[in-house]
Structure formats: structure tokens, C-alpha cells
Design a protein around this motif. Structure first.
Motif, PDB file in Angstrom:
ATOM      1  N   CYS A 251     -17.940  43.911  -3.389  1.00  0.00           N
ATOM      2  CA  CYS A 251     -17.842  45.301  -2.977  1.00  0.00           C
ATOM      3  C   CYS A 251     -16.389  45.772  -3.088  1.00  0.00           C
ATOM      4  CB  CYS A 251     -18.344  45.465  -1.542  1.00  0.00           C
ATOM      5  SG  CYS A 251     -18.244  47.176  -0.962  1.00  0.00           S
TER       6      CYS A 251
ATOM      7  N   HIS B  88     -22.517  47.254   4.647  1.00  0.00           N
ATOM      8  CA  HIS B  88     -21.449  47.457   5.623  1.00  0.00           C
ATOM      9  C   HIS B  88     -21.184  48.952   5.816  1.00  0.00           C
ATOM     10  CE1 HIS B  88     -16.897  47.360   6.572  1.00  0.00           C
ATOM     11  NE2 HIS B  88     -17.573  47.268   7.705  1.00  0.00           N
ATOM     12  N   ARG B  89     -20.530  49.573   4.892  1.00  0.00           N
ATOM     13  CA  ARG B  89     -20.253  51.014   5.005  1.00  0.00           C
ATOM     14  C   ARG B  89     -20.882  51.797   3.857  1.00  0.00           C
ATOM     15  NH1 ARG B  89     -18.655  53.024   9.963  1.00  0.00           N
ATOM     16  NH2 ARG B  89     -17.877  51.207  11.068  1.00  0.00           N
ATOM     17  N   PHE B  90     -21.856  51.161   3.236  1.00  0.00           N
ATOM     18  CA  PHE B  90     -22.689  51.840   2.235  1.00  0.00           C
ATOM     19  C   PHE B  90     -21.924  52.269   0.983  1.00  0.00           C
ATOM     20  CE2 PHE B  90     -24.245  52.890   6.578  1.00  0.00           C
ATOM     21  CZ  PHE B  90     -25.199  51.894   6.612  1.00  0.00           C
ATOM     22  N   ALA B  91     -20.900  51.524   0.653  1.00  0.00           N
ATOM     23  CA  ALA B  91     -20.187  51.823  -0.600  1.00  0.00           C
ATOM     24  C   ALA B  91     -21.090  51.477  -1.784  1.00  0.00           C
ATOM     25  CB  ALA B  91     -18.908  50.996  -0.672  1.00  0.00           C
TER      26      ALA B  91
ATOM     27  N   CYS C  61     -23.787  48.889  -0.337  1.00  0.00           N
ATOM     28  CA  CYS C  61     -23.332  47.797   0.522  1.00  0.00           C
ATOM     29  C   CYS C  61     -23.836  48.039   1.950  1.00  0.00           C
ATOM     30  CB  CYS C  61     -21.807  47.751   0.491  1.00  0.00           C
ATOM     31  SG  CYS C  61     -21.133  46.425   1.512  1.00  0.00           S
TER      32      CYS C  61
ATOM     33  N   TYR D  66     -14.963  48.072  -1.479  1.00  0.00           N
ATOM     34  CA  TYR D  66     -14.398  48.679  -0.267  1.00  0.00           C
ATOM     35  C   TYR D  66     -13.738  47.625   0.626  1.00  0.00           C
ATOM     36  CZ  TYR D  66     -14.298  52.705   2.996  1.00  0.00           C
ATOM     37  OH  TYR D  66     -13.926  53.744   3.796  1.00  0.00           O
ATOM     38  N   HIS D  67     -14.517  46.597   1.061  1.00  0.00           N
ATOM     39  CA  HIS D  67     -13.933  45.574   1.941  1.00  0.00           C
ATOM     40  C   HIS D  67     -14.215  44.152   1.465  1.00  0.00           C
ATOM     41  CE1 HIS D  67     -15.030  49.163   4.397  1.00  0.00           C
ATOM     42  NE2 HIS D  67     -13.766  49.065   4.764  1.00  0.00           N
ATOM     43  N   GLY D  68     -14.733  44.019   0.260  1.00  0.00           N
ATOM     44  CA  GLY D  68     -14.755  42.711  -0.373  1.00  0.00           C
ATOM     45  C   GLY D  68     -15.932  41.795  -0.100  1.00  0.00           C
ATOM     46  N   LEU D  69     -16.987  42.246   0.562  1.00  0.00           N
ATOM     47  CA  LEU D  69     -18.165  41.379   0.680  1.00  0.00           C
ATOM     48  C   LEU D  69     -18.672  41.074  -0.726  1.00  0.00           C
ATOM     49  CD1 LEU D  69     -20.226  43.032   3.598  1.00  0.00           C
ATOM     50  CD2 LEU D  69     -18.903  40.909   3.705  1.00  0.00           C
TER      51      LEU D  69
HETATM   52  S1  FES Z   1     -18.557  48.841   2.395  1.00  0.00           S
HETATM   53 FE1  FES Z   1     -18.841  47.038   1.294  1.00  0.00          FE
HETATM   54  S2  FES Z   1     -17.657  45.580   2.286  1.00  0.00           S
HETATM   55 FE2  FES Z   1     -17.363  47.397   3.444  1.00  0.00          FE
END
Ligand code: FES
Ligand SMILES: [Fe+2]
Length: 353
Positions: A67, A50-53, A48, A69-72
Motif C-alpha cells: 500500500c 486501513h484507510r481505504f487507499a 486497503c 499510504y502506510h506500507g501494509l
Molecule cells: S491505507 Fe493502506 S496502509 Fe494505511
């Protein structure tokens, strides 16, 4: 590590990708596979922005992956379609989407420039679609070793006498006729055969010879970057090959990292089509050869070589290395040409391969 990128790699057998996701590192890149609502396979960067999940920790919703982690949410083209924290999906929220093709029950991924993905370069293995005249067993394992070491091992038809002694190996194979030739712009053929010799022990179960001499052939076809098709046959000496037994096995490799290789293997036969027992035996023979014999040797070779390039270690070359060397040279040439093209240079012909 430089790989051939403008090429199709066999990522998964079709049945390996069901409702859920599959995560694989390929060519040092994290990749997520899933099927959209229409059953079409999708390959996205498994990271991802965002934070590379890793996205395989998320869930599939319709055609998109959310995702964990934060739902993107990302669509099959890699664009973000939904962002829980913003009214619109941020345009920068985008991940790489890889061209993918499902052909002959194999999921192929193109690791290079998407606009260059040419389905015409996908090797054809139509026998996998034929369940009337053929029966196929297959599987996957993760092999130790740089993928080119695994290719070397498959192109080298002299190691069975020693690594697979008592099973696939036959001493007569080392003294057999040997022929290596270019089989196309991206292919090398490496064939070994004898017309009068002993039957390899593993063949006695399905082709009993009662001690008679046999003709035995082992034909390997490598297609860049890492697709190998092995035809193995046996018949009684001085009888037509069509009266014997022949099988085709596929060895479809893709580099995971510089030290490990994804390995899709299959074995297709044209006899005992309904025999579950034969399926079990074939799988057992393959697994034993890979896991107990080839893989430990490759791991030990890799440990001795470290991450050094083969040529930098100045290996001794024996006659039986001809196929492997030819394939390596062709692959090196294709990689050099690709790197030169990417750098905007005119590729230089490095001479005949
Ligand atoms: S790491 Fe994917 S939405 Fe934050
Ligand atoms: Fe082997």
C-alpha cells in the motif's frame, strides 16, 4: 444495482497487464490487477482495509502489493503479510481476492463466491490463439451506457442501417431473414441474413462486388453475462459462403457502474494476414463505429432513461428486438436464481425463455 456475480467477466486482454498494475471498477467494486513474480495474474480489492487507499497507488514487491499510504503488504490470496507498525501482520488486515483465469489471451475474473468459480463456464474463443490462419486486432474502450444497453445494441442488428449509415449498414439487412434461438443454458443466438441484396459500403474495400448482389450474414452469439461473438460474412449471391469473406469480432463487456461499461473488442480475419494496412483499417472502422456512432447514441439513450430500469419505462418492442429481449430475460432469470440461492431459497422456474 444487482449483477450476475457467479459468472466470468472478461476484464483485460492479456497484453494489457504487464509489469505494473491496472485499476478497474467492475460491478461497482474497485479492483486491482497485477502479475506475481511467476507472471500469474492476480485480482484483489483495490481498497486497503486501513484507510481505504487505492492499492494501485502502491508498488508491487515480488508477489505482493504494498500500500502506498502506510506500507501494509498483501499477498495474492488477500492476506496481509507485512505490517511496518506491528510485529505481526494483523489478521484483520485482509482484502478480497478474486478468482482469475487466463484463457485464450483473455483475463477472466469471477465476481461471485470464490468456491463456486467454475472454469468450465469460461466461454472459449480459441481463434485468438491462432496466428497461422487468422489475424486479430483488438483494443479496449470505456463505453457510455448501462452494460445491458450495450448488449441490446449489439443484439439489435437493425440499427446499423441508421446508426452506421454509409459504413456497416445495409438497408437490405432490415428486411433480411431473422432468427433468434437459445444456444445453450447461458446463450442466445440472434442471426440475420439475406441471400440477394446490396453489399454494405464498408465491405467494398476488401470484397469488391462491382455492383453485383451478395449474400450477407450477421450472426451474434451472446453468452451470459456479457460476452458477444459476432460473425459477419459476405459472398456473391449464389456462390458458396466459403468463397466469400468472413470475420469474427468479439465484444466482451463488463459493467463498470450503472452508467458505464468496459468494452474489450476484437476483430479476427482470415485474409490479408500480413497486412499492417488492413490492421489499421480494421481498427479505424471499429473505432469510428464505436466512438462516433454507437457510443454517442448510447450516451444519449442513457441520458434520456436516467437510471430507470428498461422494463419500468415500458418500451415499445419491435420485431428486431427479439434477440435483445431474449438475452435480457435469460440474464434476468439467472440473476433472480442467483439472488434466491444466496437467500437460501429454492429458485423458482420463471417459465420458458
Ligand atoms: S491505507 Fe493502506 S496502509 Fe494505511
Ligand atoms: Fe452499432
Amino acid at each position: 444495482m444487482t449483477y450476475l456475480r457467479n459468472a466470468w467477466y472478461a476484464a483485460l486482454w492479456s497484453e494489457m497487464l504487464g509489469q505494473g498494475t491496472v485499476a478497474r471498477r467492475m460491478l461497482d467494486e474497485p479492483i486491482l490487477f497485477y502479475r506475481d513474480s511467476g507472471g500469474r495474474a492476480v485480482a484483489l480489492a483495490n481498497r486497503c482495509p486501513h484507510r481505504f487507499a487505492p492499492l494501485d497507488r502502491g508498488i508491487i514487491i515480488g508477489d505482493e502489493v504494498q500500500c502506498g499510504y502506510h506500507g501494509l503488504r498483501f499477498a495474492p490470496d488477500g492476506r496481509c503479510r507485512y505490517s511496518p507498525q506491528t510485529p505481526e501482520a494483523p489478521p484483520a488486515a485482509r482484502i478480497r481476492s478474486y478468482p482469475i483465469a487466463e484463457r485464450d489471451t483473455i483475463l477472466w475474473i469471477w465476481m461471485g463466491h470464490a468456491e463456486d468459480a467454475d472454469p468450465g463456464l469460461i466461454p472459449a474463443y480459441p481463434v485468438l490463439n491462432d496466428d497461422r490462419e487468422h489475424r486479430t486486432v483488438r483494443g479496449y474502450y470505456r463505453s457510455a451506457g448501462h452494460y445491458q444497453l450495450v448488449i441490446d445494441n449489439l443484439m439489435d442488428l437493425t440499427h446499423p442501417e441508421f446508426v452506421h449509415a454509409g459504413s456497416l449498414g445495409s438497408p437490405d439487412l432490415n428486411r433480411a431473414c431473422y432468427e433468434v434461438e437459445r444456444a445453450g443454458p447461458r446463450s442466445v443466438r440472434s442471426n440475420r441474413w439475406y441471400t440477394h441484396g446490396a453489399s454494405p459500403p464498408a465491405f467494398e474495400r476488401f470484397f469488391p462486388t462491382a455492383g453485383r448482389q451478395v449474400e450477407h450474414w450477421v450472426d451474434m452469439l451472446w453468452t451470459a453475462p456479457a460476452n458477444l461473438a459476432l460473425t459477419v460474412g459476405i459472398t456473391l449471391s449464389d456462390t458458396p459462403r466459403s468463397e466469400g469473406r468472413e470475420s469474427l469480432s468479439l465484444h466482451l463487456l463488463s459493467p463498470e457502474t450503472a452508467t458505464h461499461t468496459h468494452y474489450l473488442f476484437s476483430s479476427t480475419r482470415s485474409h490479408s494476414l500480413d497486412s499492417v494496412e488492413q490492421d489499421r483499417r480494421s481498427l479505424e472502422t471499429i473505432r469510428h463505429a464505436f466512438e462516433m456512432e454507437d457510443s454517442p447514441m448510447l450516451a444519449a439513450v442513457q441520458a434520456n432513461m436516467g437510471t430507470s430500469d428498461l422494463w419500468s419505462l415500458r418500451p415499445l418492442i419491435l420485431p428486431g428486438d427479439a434477440g435483445a429481449v431474449r438475452a435480457r430475460r435469460l440474464l434476468d432469470k439467472l440473476i433472480r436464481e442467483e439472488v434466491a440461492l444466496d437467500a437460501g431459497k429454492i429458485p423458482v422456474d420463471q417459465g420458458s425463455i
